[in-house]
Design a protein around this motif. Sequence first.
Motif, PDB file in Angstrom:
ATOM      1  N   ARG A 100      12.635   3.149   9.314  1.00 40.66           N
ATOM      2  CA  ARG A 100      12.692   1.683   9.261  1.00 40.66           C
ATOM      3  C   ARG A 100      11.460   1.143   8.536  1.00 40.66           C
ATOM      4  N   ILE A 101      11.680   0.188   7.632  1.00 45.17           N
ATOM      5  CA  ILE A 101      10.567  -0.437   6.899  1.00 45.17           C
ATOM      6  C   ILE A 101       9.790  -1.327   7.870  1.00 45.17           C
ATOM      7  N   ILE A 102       8.470  -1.120   7.946  1.00 43.06           N
ATOM      8  CA  ILE A 102       7.679  -1.963   8.858  1.00 43.06           C
ATOM      9  C   ILE A 102       6.682  -2.857   8.122  1.00 43.06           C
ATOM     10  N   GLU A 103       6.432  -2.568   6.861  1.00 39.96           N
ATOM     11  CA  GLU A 103       5.472  -3.386   6.109  1.00 39.96           C
ATOM     12  C   GLU A 103       5.699  -3.137   4.621  1.00 39.96           C
ATOM     13  N   VAL A 104       5.486  -4.199   3.803  1.00 40.07           N
ATOM     14  CA  VAL A 104       5.519  -3.992   2.346  1.00 40.07           C
ATOM     15  C   VAL A 104       4.200  -4.491   1.756  1.00 40.07           C
ATOM     16  N   ASN A 105       3.862  -3.987   0.579  1.00 37.77           N
ATOM     17  CA  ASN A 105       2.584  -4.339  -0.053  1.00 37.77           C
ATOM     18  C   ASN A 105       2.734  -5.659  -0.799  1.00 37.77           C
ATOM     19  N   ASP A 106       2.374  -6.772  -0.124  1.00 44.28           N
ATOM     20  CA  ASP A 106       2.526  -8.098  -0.716  1.00 44.28           C
ATOM     21  C   ASP A 106       1.654  -8.314  -1.948  1.00 44.28           C
ATOM     22  N   ASP A 107       0.570  -7.534  -2.061  1.00 50.12           N
ATOM     23  CA  ASP A 107      -0.310  -7.685  -3.232  1.00 50.12           C
ATOM     24  C   ASP A 107       0.419  -7.393  -4.543  1.00 50.12           C
ATOM     25  N   LEU A 108       1.496  -6.607  -4.458  1.00 52.02           N
ATOM     26  CA  LEU A 108       2.203  -6.218  -5.683  1.00 52.02           C
ATOM     27  C   LEU A 108       2.953  -7.393  -6.301  1.00 52.02           C
ATOM     28  N   GLU A 109       3.223  -8.433  -5.482  1.00 51.41           N
ATOM     29  CA  GLU A 109       3.952  -9.587  -5.999  1.00 51.41           C
ATOM     30  C   GLU A 109       3.126 -10.299  -7.080  1.00 51.41           C
ATOM     31  N   ALA A 110       1.847 -10.558  -6.752  1.00 51.97           N
ATOM     32  CA  ALA A 110       0.976 -11.251  -7.707  1.00 51.97           C
ATOM     33  C   ALA A 110       0.352 -10.280  -8.704  1.00 51.97           C
TER      34      ALA A 110
END
Lengths: 365, 125
Positions: free
Chosen positions: B72-82
């Motif tokens: 199950r996915i519990i976290e994604v790397n939000d820094d990759l968006e910007a």
Amino acid sequence: MSQELKQTPLHALHAELGAKFVPFAGYDMPVQYPAGILKEHIQTRAGAGLFDVSHMGQVRLTAPGADAALERLVPGDIAALSPGEMRYTMFTNDRGGVLDDLMVTRRAGDIFMVVNAGCKTEDLVLLRAALGDAHVEYDEDRALLALQGPGAAAALARHAPGIAGLGFMKAATVAIGGTEAWVSRSGYTGEDGFEISLPGDAAEAVARLLLGEPEVAAVGLGARDSLRLEAGLCLYGNDLTPDITPIEAGLTWTISKRRREAGGFRGDAIIKAQIADGPSRRRVGIKPAGRAPARAHTAVVGPDGAVVGEITSGGFGPSVDGPVAMGYVTRGCAKAGTEIELDIRGKRHAAAVVKLPFTPHRYAK
Amino acid sequence: MSDVRFTKDHEWVRLEGDTATIGISEYAQEQLGDVVFIELPTVGADVEAGGDAAVVESVKAASEVYSPVSGRIIEVNDDLEATPGLVNESAEDEGWFWRMELSDPDELEELMTAKDYKAFLEGLD
């Protein structure tokens, strides 16, 4: 690819510069150098990029009256060209669809054409049938370089003072560091620049001369694609096909008043009718609202939820710093400002129809 | 020391306690070129080993990223968006894609060790 890939005369230089190669239209071509596509793209818009486009077909028509014969294959006004003038036009089929797009230049003793690498075999068949084998010369041994960007003129002039005063869409014989070349002020990036036709065995020396200039760096086919997409220029096979007419593609400007009225090229009745009535679909710029690039074949959904068209070229625009695309939509959705949606991997993404180009053209006056 | 494993599709997975962190390898980023966008999975989603989980877009093309393991996915790397370029700068560290809870930790044993992966890359042309 089972067939062995061909190499251009600059292949060894590309390898020395650290190029990454990809097969393209039967040639082993540099897609990028170590700097990468983003930096190469920005370099071209800021300084100058040197591109090897020797895979393209360089063809000469040597028959007297070749202009009239060529006009039966293209809607462009070839008869009106004075020596040293060039024009963008396309081979059409009986449905008015585009078989290839090309540059045509009248010279003192012949008509010089540059055609797409992927189409050149079929183009030669078409030309030889129309003009006779004896009058169609394919200059397979010549190389073609493109020097593009705001720094191109200054960099080239240091080795070729003869280019001073050469206007946009004009061409002339020019000596570059002692090599006689045929140079046109034209290109495929939206920037000022030149295309240089020269003997293959002289190409590497001239390329090294130009790469020695501070403004200039080698740029691969990857950035060539992102540059032309931002500039709103068509890629044959994506944005132009045998099923798309020049009118649908927004290329009506390439057909002069005389040729619209007199016709005399394949598909002329259909093209004439589309000019009069407007085509049922049109090529438009498409700007995705978010960051996700929308690639070719992405479905375009109109305001009422129905599919109204398809993206034909799409990706990331480094100068725009975001996704950019172009494609064909129905007439009712072709107006700039129309809000549309793109189906990217099954999810709807907001986008808008926009005017092309994405980056203003900066051609020489 | 944490154990990093690799797939033939050039994803890496690092196990720390019960949590696995996933990204693409240095070799993969080198092959892709400049990364300009990443579509990350949804937190809470269940993924299977070998199933589609993310999409990485370079200037040239879009490529699928497969989950090396199930869970199950519990976290994604939000820094990759910007900053999608983090994948180019630091593919096997700051450019991680997502974290997940494993449903079957034994799956890791089927993946390549760093040494095996290096040998695998040498076998590629």
